[in-house]
Design a protein around this motif. Sequence first.
Motif, short mmCIF file in Angstrom:
data_model
loop_
_atom_site.label_atom_id
_atom_site.label_comp_id
_atom_site.label_asym_id
_atom_site.label_seq_id
_atom_site.Cartn_x
_atom_site.Cartn_y
_atom_site.Cartn_z
N LYS D 49 18.84 -16.63 21.03
CA LYS D 49 17.93 -17.74 20.78
C LYS D 49 18.35 -18.94 21.61
O LYS D 49 19.54 -19.21 21.75
N GLU D 133 11.55 -13.27 25.77
CA GLU D 133 10.50 -13.95 25.00
C GLU D 133 9.66 -12.94 24.19
O GLU D 133 8.43 -12.89 24.32
N TYR D 176 14.37 -15.20 22.31
CA TYR D 176 13.21 -16.05 22.09
C TYR D 176 13.62 -17.51 21.99
O TYR D 176 14.81 -17.82 21.85
N PRO D 178 13.23 -20.78 19.99
CA PRO D 178 12.75 -21.28 18.70
C PRO D 178 11.87 -22.52 18.84
O PRO D 178 11.00 -22.78 18.02
N SER D 197 22.17 -12.32 15.68
CA SER D 197 21.59 -13.41 16.49
C SER D 197 22.68 -14.27 17.09
O SER D 197 23.69 -14.55 16.45
N MET D 198 22.45 -14.69 18.32
CA MET D 198 23.39 -15.58 18.99
C MET D 198 22.62 -16.80 19.48
O MET D 198 21.62 -16.65 20.16
N GLU D 199 23.11 -18.00 19.14
CA GLU D 199 22.41 -19.21 19.56
C GLU D 199 23.00 -19.74 20.85
O GLU D 199 24.20 -19.87 20.98
#
Lengths: 294, 294, 294, 294, 294, 294
Positions: D49, D133, D176, D178, D197-199
């Motif tokens: 993300k 995406e 994707y 956010p 999930s990895m930010e």
Amino acid sequence: MTSDKTNISYQAHIVEEYRSEESPYYLPVKDEIDIFHAAYQQKIPVLLKGPTGCGKTRFVEYMAHNMNRALIEKETPSADEGAALPLVTIACHEDLTSSDLVGRYLLEGEETVWMDGPLTRAVKVGAICYLDEVVEARKDTTVLIHPLTDHRRILPIEKRGELIEADDSFLLVVSYNPGYQSALKDMKQSTRQRFISMEFDYPPVDLEADVIAHESGVDDATANKLATLGEKARNLKEHGLQEGASTRLLIYAGKLIEKGIPARRACESAVVYSLTDDAVVQRSLNEVVTSIFE
Amino acid sequence: MTSDKTNISYQAHIVEEYRSEESPYYLPVKDEIDIFHAAYQQKIPVLLKGPTGCGKTRFVEYMAHNMNRALIEKETPSADEGAALPLVTIACHEDLTSSDLVGRYLLEGEETVWMDGPLTRAVKVGAICYLDEVVEARKDTTVLIHPLTDHRRILPIEKRGELIEADDSFLLVVSYNPGYQSALKDMKQSTRQRFISMEFDYPPVDLEADVIAHESGVDDATANKLATLGEKARNLKEHGLQEGASTRLLIYAGKLIEKGIPARRACESAVVYSLTDDAVVQRSLNEVVTSIFE
Amino acid sequence: MTSDKTNISYQAHIVEEYRSEESPYYLPVKDEIDIFHAAYQQKIPVLLKGPTGCGKTRFVEYMAHNMNRALIEKETPSADEGAALPLVTIACHEDLTSSDLVGRYLLEGEETVWMDGPLTRAVKVGAICYLDEVVEARKDTTVLIHPLTDHRRILPIEKRGELIEADDSFLLVVSYNPGYQSALKDMKQSTRQRFISMEFDYPPVDLEADVIAHESGVDDATANKLATLGEKARNLKEHGLQEGASTRLLIYAGKLIEKGIPARRACESAVVYSLTDDAVVQRSLNEVVTSIFE
Amino acid sequence: MTSDKTNISYQAHIVEEYRSEESPYYLPVKDEIDIFHAAYQQKIPVLLKGPTGCGKTRFVEYMAHNMNRALIEKETPSADEGAALPLVTIACHEDLTSSDLVGRYLLEGEETVWMDGPLTRAVKVGAICYLDEVVEARKDTTVLIHPLTDHRRILPIEKRGELIEADDSFLLVVSYNPGYQSALKDMKQSTRQRFISMEFDYPPVDLEADVIAHESGVDDATANKLATLGEKARNLKEHGLQEGASTRLLIYAGKLIEKGIPARRACESAVVYSLTDDAVVQRSLNEVVTSIFE
Amino acid sequence: MTSDKTNISYQAHIVEEYRSEESPYYLPVKDEIDIFHAAYQQKIPVLLKGPTGCGKTRFVEYMAHNMNRALIEKETPSADEGAALPLVTIACHEDLTSSDLVGRYLLEGEETVWMDGPLTRAVKVGAICYLDEVVEARKDTTVLIHPLTDHRRILPIEKRGELIEADDSFLLVVSYNPGYQSALKDMKQSTRQRFISMEFDYPPVDLEADVIAHESGVDDATANKLATLGEKARNLKEHGLQEGASTRLLIYAGKLIEKGIPARRACESAVVYSLTDDAVVQRSLNEVVTSIFE
Amino acid sequence: MTSDKTNISYQAHIVEEYRSEESPYYLPVKDEIDIFHAAYQQKIPVLLKGPTGCGKTRFVEYMAHNMNRALIEKETPSADEGAALPLVTIACHEDLTSSDLVGRYLLEGEETVWMDGPLTRAVKVGAICYLDEVVEARKDTTVLIHPLTDHRRILPIEKRGELIEADDSFLLVVSYNPGYQSALKDMKQSTRQRFISMEFDYPPVDLEADVIAHESGVDDATANKLATLGEKARNLKEHGLQEGASTRLLIYAGKLIEKGIPARRACESAVVYSLTDDAVVQRSLNEVVTSIFE
């Protein structure tokens, strides 16, 4: 395991050769036959306006069946001069494409063959082509009839790069129901102004009773009562009914009565329940039925 | 690596030859059989109105299976005069096209063959054709049945340029659920007024108990309790239930009970959870279940 | 230059022959196995309701793998009587067409061959067919299963004009998540009322800890902490979380821990960031993580 | 007269054989490499993300190029054990169909051949498949990856009736942004909860300056100024900027400077005009540029 | 009866071989040529922003025709080193698909041949590819250019499973009109930030007068008056005019004058009526015309 | 059983060879012929604006039929120098695709042949191509004409990878009705500003009376009355009439009168009913009719 191998006998007709065997039963109300004849002679397309089931379709069938072909000043008279004009009827709907009307290429075995659509057939053979509820059709369809309705009287077949000249006895007739029109499905002025217009309405009680008696086989008294029911139901239109009862529904009621169904149940089934789902309006209609068939 | 090469035995039927082996179990409520017979004799199309699962489909199956063919005044009697009428059922939906009903060209090996759709098969073979939830269909589909439902009784097959005359024993029956109708999916008056209409509702408790016992195998006492549950659940309709419990769900509950599931759990699974996701309404329904099966 | 010429070895299975090698790990919560068995014996279709990742799919896999085939009163027993039932799973979505389910004609070399879809395969072979998130499918798809879910148990293949009778061991199972339902994507009552329904929810903490330990390989203490995290995260649902953490995410966290990622980072990555993009909710969740793994 | 007859030489690659020649330049910020390695070993799909141009794509390219294949506990090791993992990148968009991903039948000369799509190729060859995406894709696409992301790791190819088992070295990675998510284009929880999930965020100034210098060839002082511009432009995000400047735009500015365009004009062209059409915001940005490059 | 058999001579060109014979007439306003040269050398894609008819297209044509190919540091120099760069122009619109750009399979006689689209041709031959009004295109089109606009410079041809490396002399140029942008048709930041941007506006009066004189053949005095009209009409933009008059319309007015149409009528026809249907704005514009050409 | 085997004689023309036999009857109002000539000489595309039925189409037909070909400075004069210019008319609608205009590949027997669309034919043969109601067309169609309307005068045929140069005598003429324009169906400025524009309106009474007498055959007195009716009906436009009566409708009225229909009924049918369904407006119109034909 397809049905093509099953052995069923059935009657099939080529579109433009289909003719109803007997003349449709039509009782004229005003000068509609004269105006139609004049338009036909002058090759002016005709627009029929009126509510559901008031007789527009039957009028066109009657005119096609009884057209005085002497009226037609043809350059090259066709073989079946004395016969009825062929009638090609097309019920329009929002998925009707121009290919459905004009034709398309089909694969038949190893060959590709062109298949004329019903409008092309009508144009070539010189039929009356009747587009029922024309505003339901997609816009490409209405545009398609533009060159057929001006002085050129040609039908462009774009997939073949051809222009077909309409036969001299060809006439385009369209119908629509002004009660249905919404902003979305209105007839564009550039289309409308290509037709003369004739307004239709339900026939008067005595005429309608004649039709009901003729078509359903009931006696004149019952036919009169059914026609009266029709008239009263139409007056209820302001009280929640979307549209009046068509002559067809009154004939249905007559036919059920003919087979022994009690008159009130026959009217309930053929008229009341068919007209509306609204319980309140159903009650009003049933009261009308009871007051007539007490 | 396709499944065509795997060796599975299975039963396949041609659409118009499929007949249920035994007569469907149907208990008449009023004069519905007489009216249907009269309409059939007069070749008037029939519209069945009523809520989900009240027995419309079963009624048509029963009529097809037990049609007194002596009623049919046929010109060319078909071979299987004494047998049940074939029934072709089509569940309508918003993606049903006219090609799905009428037929299409298919490539089979090196040949192109025409494949009749189920409506064309019904028209040719003289079946009862039942369009379930007809308002769900696309507009081109409803328009398609117009010429089948007037005096002409013809089915136009535009892709072949043909008109098929319906066999004398053909009848069109359609159904719809007035509770579903929205402004968008209403039946157009020009379509509606081509049918006589019969209104259906859930059967009375004692009749429904008979059906439940017959179909699920539970004893009369349990069947009665389930029928009572059905009636009470339908009265809850104003309290948040979208629609009442169909007879089918009550039969399901009976069948679970027959296999040893405790009655309350069976009703919860077959009736409560199937009717609604709303926790409050589920609680009300469960209270009804408990009060009956205490 | 297509990839067909490259030389890659890979495992491919025919849809209806695929079976998971070992029995899925499933711990029953209530009487769900009994009810499923009863429905299977009575040939009643089953609807599973519940939130994302609460075990619906795993339950179906478990039932298919361990079905006591003695329960099936088959007329013509199939060859692999003793084996697990085949399971055909179809994830529904808004572009899933009825052709995707039933089959289509394909050109293969010079021949046109019919290719059964997964539903047809399941119907013929007598599999459990599981339509996951059935309300996501297009309407034509839901209508398609109607004749499969009433007493007829037939699948119409309209493109071939055939009706296929379902094998005796066939069962239709569908699932949906009531939390997702909007007005637009609701299950129609006429579809719903063809199933018995079973409600699922997340398992209790001790049961879930067993699953996490078994699947991720972490020790019982860690598994318990993760299960506790799951429970607390689900309680946060009213505070901005769209949906609770699935058992799967807790297993992911365990697996990251097993590979040496510190517990807090593992939970942040597998649970916190996967559940939400909202910084405030992320903070609340991280506080929960910290309070458990301090 | 088609271009196939013209004689142009060009470089073409098969999708899954394409590899960038040199290792992408990537400077790690936190423990992202460790977490990715752990997920890869445990075969857990990964969701990245972060905002536009913060380095997500570059991170995946770097991981694919430098994957320590010893981490992979493969059952059947593939030939090119020591090489970089192949990377198949797919930019998602709202018209991407499942056929685009999985494959389709094509006519080639007289034969019909199946053409694997890029996802199928990645699954068979054991590549990292990167769906950039992913929320832009149609729903059928997201559903397609469900069976790939649970314990089965299979890809159903419905048109062939096959299930493909993913190679052991296959990993699915999706990304994707956010910031883009709307109610309409949100990731469904049932999809989200299949990934850890990895930010990601923009790199700190010093790290970004290193990247700019390395990629554009400007000296460190200029690179530092450009990185500072990037940081300040991102702080303007609340003042009308839809999104911050990506590292790529700063590199573009550096490259224009390298070719002799004055620094202010280079920044105006590469950063100010590229970020916004709003004259007011352009003025603010130009003031920032001037304050840095005075 | 198709037109293929008719005997018409006409000029046809292969897309990537078409070049305008003489250099387009372009007068530079600022440093736009330098920036374009720098971007070309650095292989940075270029975005041109500006109102309708301000000269964006002409600028690209001029650059392609006069590109100093010495600027290009090519690895494999092509044959026509000294010639103008080929220019492939694609007018984008909302129905432009990625197949339109990339290519498709076509049946030619008995063979299936792949037909490169204009973008693929440009990529292979090393042309400048100009996507005019790129935001009008569908989203799959904008996504398609992503891998062409990052360091990979590749074009994926999914239907062939190929990746094409862009020729060294290839450059992507896109344009858009910020005045048109709506929320729906905005350029996504993830696309925007792949280009440097150049802002264009109408040329100053003296420059525009030169262009008008050169292109229409009118004398300098008339050209000056027309340029003045253009400037004044653009100032009316706040007073109801959607957009200013393009240079093209002023040239049209000049051309009509050249053929003897009185100046006022020429301006009315070429400028006033072409700019607006609003009678009030037409009157204002005509007053401006009268004040200039009195 | 297809109509191809039936034996009907009919007239078919190739699109670009069709010419009306006699010159259309057109009476010029102002300097429209001079301006059209100047535009034709300068190869400037022409836009005709005006209400339904005011004579735009007839004007183009007249110009094509009577074009002074000496005006054309052709490089390669065509064979039929002295003849009328061919006119290719295309009625635009919202389903008109660019393939309909440009052409498509068709299977003919065993061969695939390219079929030029009407625009391509016009471009090659040097016809006047008239796109009637151009704003009705889809956006891809309007974009298609861009390269035809700038200095290049080329038509890209993307499916063949070709660019066709327009013949020197080709001219593009489009029309639209500003009264119809909505926000959705407006002409984009980037399209509009490629044409000079000519505004049309209904002819003055005396001129229109001449046309009516000439076309319908009625005497001058009646023609005058009908022209007066037209003028008065147009003044009613503010009072509920969507659009004024076209000259065509007035001619229709004359033709009905010629065939013996009383003048008032003829006007009612051809003008009143054709213009509106609104009973109030019909009454106003009928009063106008009565006041004229008393």
